[in-house]
Design a protein around this motif. Structure first.
Motif, PDB file in Angstrom:
ATOM      1  N   ARG A  49       0.735  -1.190  -0.146  1.00 44.23           N
ATOM      2  CA  ARG A  49       0.034   0.008  -0.054  1.00 44.23           C
ATOM      3  C   ARG A  49       0.860   1.220  -0.067  1.00 44.23           C
ATOM      4  N   SER A  53       1.593   6.451  -6.809  1.00 42.12           N
ATOM      5  CA  SER A  53       0.432   7.167  -7.349  1.00 42.12           C
ATOM      6  C   SER A  53       0.981   8.609  -7.359  1.00 42.12           C
ATOM      7  N   ALA A  95       3.370   9.220 -10.296  1.00 42.01           N
ATOM      8  CA  ALA A  95       2.430   9.335 -11.445  1.00 42.01           C
ATOM      9  C   ALA A  95       1.630  10.608 -11.396  1.00 42.01           C
ATOM     10  N   ARG A  96       1.429  11.240 -10.388  1.00 38.89           N
ATOM     11  CA  ARG A  96       0.645  12.522 -10.377  1.00 38.89           C
ATOM     12  C   ARG A  96       1.665  13.538 -10.837  1.00 38.89           C
ATOM     13  N   GLN A 116       2.170   1.662  -3.406  1.00 35.54           N
ATOM     14  CA  GLN A 116       1.013   2.051  -4.371  1.00 35.54           C
ATOM     15  C   GLN A 116       1.114   3.606  -4.138  1.00 35.54           C
ATOM     16  N   ARG A 117       0.881   3.816  -2.739  1.00 38.99           N
ATOM     17  CA  ARG A 117       0.533   5.475  -2.472  1.00 38.99           C
ATOM     18  C   ARG A 117       1.711   6.247  -3.048  1.00 38.99           C
TER      19      ARG A 117
END
Length: 209
Positions: free
Chosen positions: A63, A70, A73-74, A66-67
């Motif tokens: 997690r 993310s 990616a942003r 993944q955070r």
């Protein structure tokens, strides 16, 4: 092609690695629970709890990764949008430069094809001018043309001055010729008067014996 061969970003590769690890742990845990059955021994329960703890740790780690992925990616999307704006702005500037280049090329062609008045002047040939002015041999095309035009101007001014002098001389000769004609006319009148006055004398000589 395997997914790990496609993904090259380190953060995404870590997500895939931990995801594979959590999947294997979950598979092992399921097999362990299936083998233990409904009547699991304390040793089985302890091993199951141990495996669950490892799986939960891997999931928690997954997690977090993944955070972070993310967020990355942003940030990447934001940077990509900014770079796209930069590329669009540079592309627009390039298009403007192309337009200005075509415009300037058109202006150059128009200037080169323009029928300049100086090109119609009866200038002395360049070879003859250079023969008369060897100090101009190192002049470029524009300097040589300017010098030839100046030469033509000086020649025309000299010819105009000569023309004015000849015109004055002509007017003087015309005035003198007119005066002489008037003198001759007066002389004719005086001669006729003299002849008229001399007629009686001639008649006396003709009557004399």
């Amino acid at each position: 092609m395997a997914i790990d061969k496609i993904v090259s970003d380190p953060s995404l590769a870590a997500v895939l690695q931990v995801s594979d690890q959590a999947r294997d742990q979950a598979h092992d845990l399921l097999q362990l629970v299936a083998r233990a059955g409904e009547h699991a021994t304390p040793e089985n329960q302890a091993e199951i709890a141990k495996q669950q703890k490892r799986l939960l740790t891997s999931i928690s780690h997954l997690r977090g990764l993944q955070r972070n992925a993310s967020f990355a990616a942003r940030d990447t999307k934001t940077q990509t949008a900014e770079r796209r704006q930069d590329v669009d702005r540079l592309h627009l500037q390039l298009q403007n430069l192309y337009y200005e280049q075509r415009h300037l090329q058109g202006e150059i062609v128009a200037c080169e094809s323009y029928d300049h008045k100086y090109q119609q002047l009866p200038l002395i040939p360049a070879e003859e001018f250079l023969a008369q002015n060897p100090d101009r041999a190192t002049d470029d095309e524009n300097e040589l043309m300017y010098a030839r035009i100046e030469h033509e101007r000086a020649e025309r001014e000299g010819l105009e001055q000569r023309r004015q002098e000849l015109l004055k001389r002509k007017q003087k000769l015309i005035a003198e010729n007119t005066r002489r004609k008037e003198d001759l006319a007066n002389l004719d009148q005086n001669l006729e008067k003299f002849i008229d006055a001399a007629k009686p004398i001639l008649q006396l000589f003709e009557k004399a014996p």
